[in-house]
Design a protein around this motif. Structure first.
Motif, PDB file in Angstrom:
ATOM      1  N   GLU A 294     104.650  29.208  38.804  1.00 45.17           N
ATOM      2  CA  GLU A 294     103.824  29.746  37.740  1.00 45.17           C
ATOM      3  C   GLU A 294     104.651  30.803  37.023  1.00 45.17           C
ATOM      4  O   GLU A 294     105.171  31.714  37.666  1.00 45.17           O
ATOM      5  N   GLY A 295     104.803  30.655  35.730  1.00 44.66           N
ATOM      6  CA  GLY A 295     105.561  31.683  35.021  1.00 44.66           C
ATOM      7  C   GLY A 295     106.285  31.167  33.802  1.00 44.66           C
ATOM      8  O   GLY A 295     106.164  30.004  33.423  1.00 44.66           O
ATOM      9  N   ASP A 296     107.070  32.076  33.250  1.00 44.05           N
ATOM     10  CA  ASP A 296     107.758  31.849  31.984  1.00 44.05           C
ATOM     11  C   ASP A 296     109.011  30.981  32.202  1.00 44.05           C
ATOM     12  O   ASP A 296     109.881  31.338  32.997  1.00 44.05           O
ATOM     13  N   ILE A 297     109.094  29.893  31.487  1.00 40.72           N
ATOM     14  CA  ILE A 297     110.233  28.988  31.676  1.00 40.72           C
ATOM     15  C   ILE A 297     111.569  29.646  31.285  1.00 40.72           C
ATOM     16  O   ILE A 297     112.608  29.327  31.841  1.00 40.72           O
TER      17      ILE A 297
ATOM     18  N   PHE B  82     111.088  22.124  33.508  1.00 42.38           N
ATOM     19  CA  PHE B  82     110.267  21.561  32.433  1.00 42.38           C
ATOM     20  C   PHE B  82     109.024  22.416  32.191  1.00 42.38           C
ATOM     21  O   PHE B  82     108.374  22.841  33.149  1.00 42.38           O
ATOM     22  N   PRO B  83     108.612  22.561  30.929  1.00 44.09           N
ATOM     23  CA  PRO B  83     107.256  23.049  30.652  1.00 44.09           C
ATOM     24  C   PRO B  83     106.332  21.825  30.626  1.00 44.09           C
ATOM     25  O   PRO B  83     106.814  20.694  30.736  1.00 44.09           O
ATOM     26  N   ALA B  84     105.029  22.058  30.485  1.00 49.54           N
ATOM     27  CA  ALA B  84     104.091  20.932  30.383  1.00 49.54           C
ATOM     28  C   ALA B  84     104.115  20.442  28.923  1.00 49.54           C
ATOM     29  O   ALA B  84     103.296  20.865  28.101  1.00 49.54           O
TER      30      ALA B  84
HETATM   31  P1  ADP Z   1     103.602  21.280  22.509  1.00 53.01           P
HETATM   32  O1  ADP Z   1     103.733  21.505  21.014  1.00 53.01           O
HETATM   33  O2  ADP Z   1     104.555  20.264  23.039  1.00 53.01           O
HETATM   34  O3  ADP Z   1     102.194  21.050  22.923  1.00 53.01           O
HETATM   35  P2  ADP Z   1     103.489  24.101  23.339  1.00 53.01           P
HETATM   36  O4  ADP Z   1     104.618  25.055  23.389  1.00 53.01           O
HETATM   37  O5  ADP Z   1     102.412  24.366  22.363  1.00 53.01           O
HETATM   38  O6  ADP Z   1     104.147  22.661  23.146  1.00 53.01           O
HETATM   39  O7  ADP Z   1     102.822  23.987  24.767  1.00 53.01           O
HETATM   40  C1  ADP Z   1     103.376  23.272  25.843  1.00 53.01           C
HETATM   41  C2  ADP Z   1     102.996  23.941  27.149  1.00 53.01           C
HETATM   42  O8  ADP Z   1     103.873  25.027  27.390  1.00 53.01           O
HETATM   43  C3  ADP Z   1     101.596  24.502  27.182  1.00 53.01           C
HETATM   44  O9  ADP Z   1     100.978  24.073  28.389  1.00 53.01           O
HETATM   45  C4  ADP Z   1     101.809  26.012  27.203  1.00 53.01           C
HETATM   46  O10 ADP Z   1     100.803  26.672  27.949  1.00 53.01           O
HETATM   47  C5  ADP Z   1     103.151  26.125  27.880  1.00 53.01           C
HETATM   48  N1  ADP Z   1     103.928  27.338  27.594  1.00 53.01           N
HETATM   49  C6  ADP Z   1     103.889  28.144  26.517  1.00 53.01           C
HETATM   50  N2  ADP Z   1     104.791  29.141  26.639  1.00 53.01           N
HETATM   51  C7  ADP Z   1     105.426  28.945  27.820  1.00 53.01           C
HETATM   52  C8  ADP Z   1     106.467  29.614  28.539  1.00 53.01           C
HETATM   53  N3  ADP Z   1     107.049  30.713  28.030  1.00 53.01           N
HETATM   54  N4  ADP Z   1     106.862  29.109  29.739  1.00 53.01           N
HETATM   55  C9  ADP Z   1     106.299  27.989  30.242  1.00 53.01           C
HETATM   56  N5  ADP Z   1     105.310  27.324  29.623  1.00 53.01           N
HETATM   57  C10 ADP Z   1     104.884  27.775  28.434  1.00 53.01           C
END
Ligand code: ADP
Length: 260
Positions: free
Chosen positions: A14-17, A119-121
């Motif tokens: 859980e946290g900032d990528i 990876f982020p989601a």
């Molecule tokens: P997309 O346009 O592909 O939907 P977004 O950036 O709007 O991309 O969101 C993708 C995911 O990344 C969301 O689930 C969001 O909560 C998450 N997210 C946003 N900022 C961060 C971060 N700093 N680190 C990890 N995940 C993040």
């Protein structure tokens, strides 16, 4: 030594990528690659303005594809930019496109010799992809890739928020209990490594061998039998140097397993 299990290679945090200490972090970018909100904005802010400079030269990116840049001020050496699909209700090929994002980012990472990637989601923010559906696709694609690509040692799923974290953990837990194919492939790789070491050879098509055999075997004993058969084949063939095990040999080994 036991080969590493799925949960040793896929980590949910859980946290900032942008803070992840991995070889590459993946950016959920938009097709222009010129920055945006969400995770894209966070990555550009943390990497510094040089990142945008390099992105300008890339000429954009199609949905489902991936491109790589340097990571500049990030702890990660590289950023792999991929463009997720915008959710349009599920009937516009969104699932396949999302899967391609993960697949292409992993393939690119492997191609340039990286070992860890976060990876982020992808697509689950501004692009509106339902989180659970996206998380299942992410986990399934990542595990499918890791099963036959031992070079990638660690995949981090960086979740923004507790809901995504719990969801990923649950999905990964289900995978762990049902994924015999993954276990069998890792067992085969470990037998193949031992054969290579003991004969001083390199088996070039180890991934192809595992891909054919792993889905059809169900136990460590069967994996061991395959290892023994392969070892015998190498000894009898007097193979040396770089070796390719032909498909007919692989089929023969499989057939002998069925008749045993
Ligand atoms: P997309 O346009 O592909 O939907 P977004 O950036 O709007 O991309 O969101 C993708 C995911 O990344 C969301 O689930 C969001 O909560 C998450 N997210 C946003 N900022 C961060 C971060 N700093 N680190 C990890 N995940 C993040």
């Amino acid at each position: 030594m036991m080969p590493p299990g799925i949960t040793d290679r896929v980590l949910v945090v859980e946290g900032d990528i942008t803070r992840q200490r991995v070889d590459a972090i993946v950016n959920a970018a938009n097709p222009s690659l010129l920055g945006g909100g969400g995770v894209d904005g966070a990555i550009h802010r943390a990497a510094g303005p040089e990142l945008l400079g390099e992105c300008r030269d890339l000429g954009g990116c199609n949905t489902g594809e991936a491109k790589i840049t340097s990571g500049y001020r990030l702890p990660a050496r590289f950023v792999i930019h991929t463009v997720g699909p915008v959710w349009k209700g599920g009937g516009a090929g969104e699932d396949t496109l999302l899967s391609s994002c993960y697949q292409n980012a992993l393939a690119l990472a492997e191609l340039i010799g990286l070992r860890s990637i976060a990876f982020p989601a992808i697509s689950t923010g501004a692009y509106g992809f339902p989180l659970e559906r996206a998380a299942r696709i992410a986990v399934c694609t990542i595990i499918g890739f890791l099963t036959y690509h031992p070079a990638i040692e660690r995949v981090v799923l960086a979740c923004h928020g507790n809901a995504a974290h719990t969801l990923y953990q649950d999905i990964l837990g289900q995978e762990k209990t049902i994924n015999t194919e993954y276990e069998m492939a890792q067992a085969l790789f470990s037998h193949i490594s031992m054969i290579e070491a003991s004969h001083g050879i390199r088996i070039k098509n180890r991934e192809a061998i595992a891909r054919i055999i792993a889905p059809t075997i169900k136990s460590d004993t069967q994996a061991l039998s395959v290892g023994i058969s392969l070892n015998n084949w190498v000894a009898v063939a007097g193979a040396y140097g770089e070796v390719t095990v032909s498909e007919s040999v692989i089929r023969t080994i499989l057939d002998s397993l069925k008749s045993a």
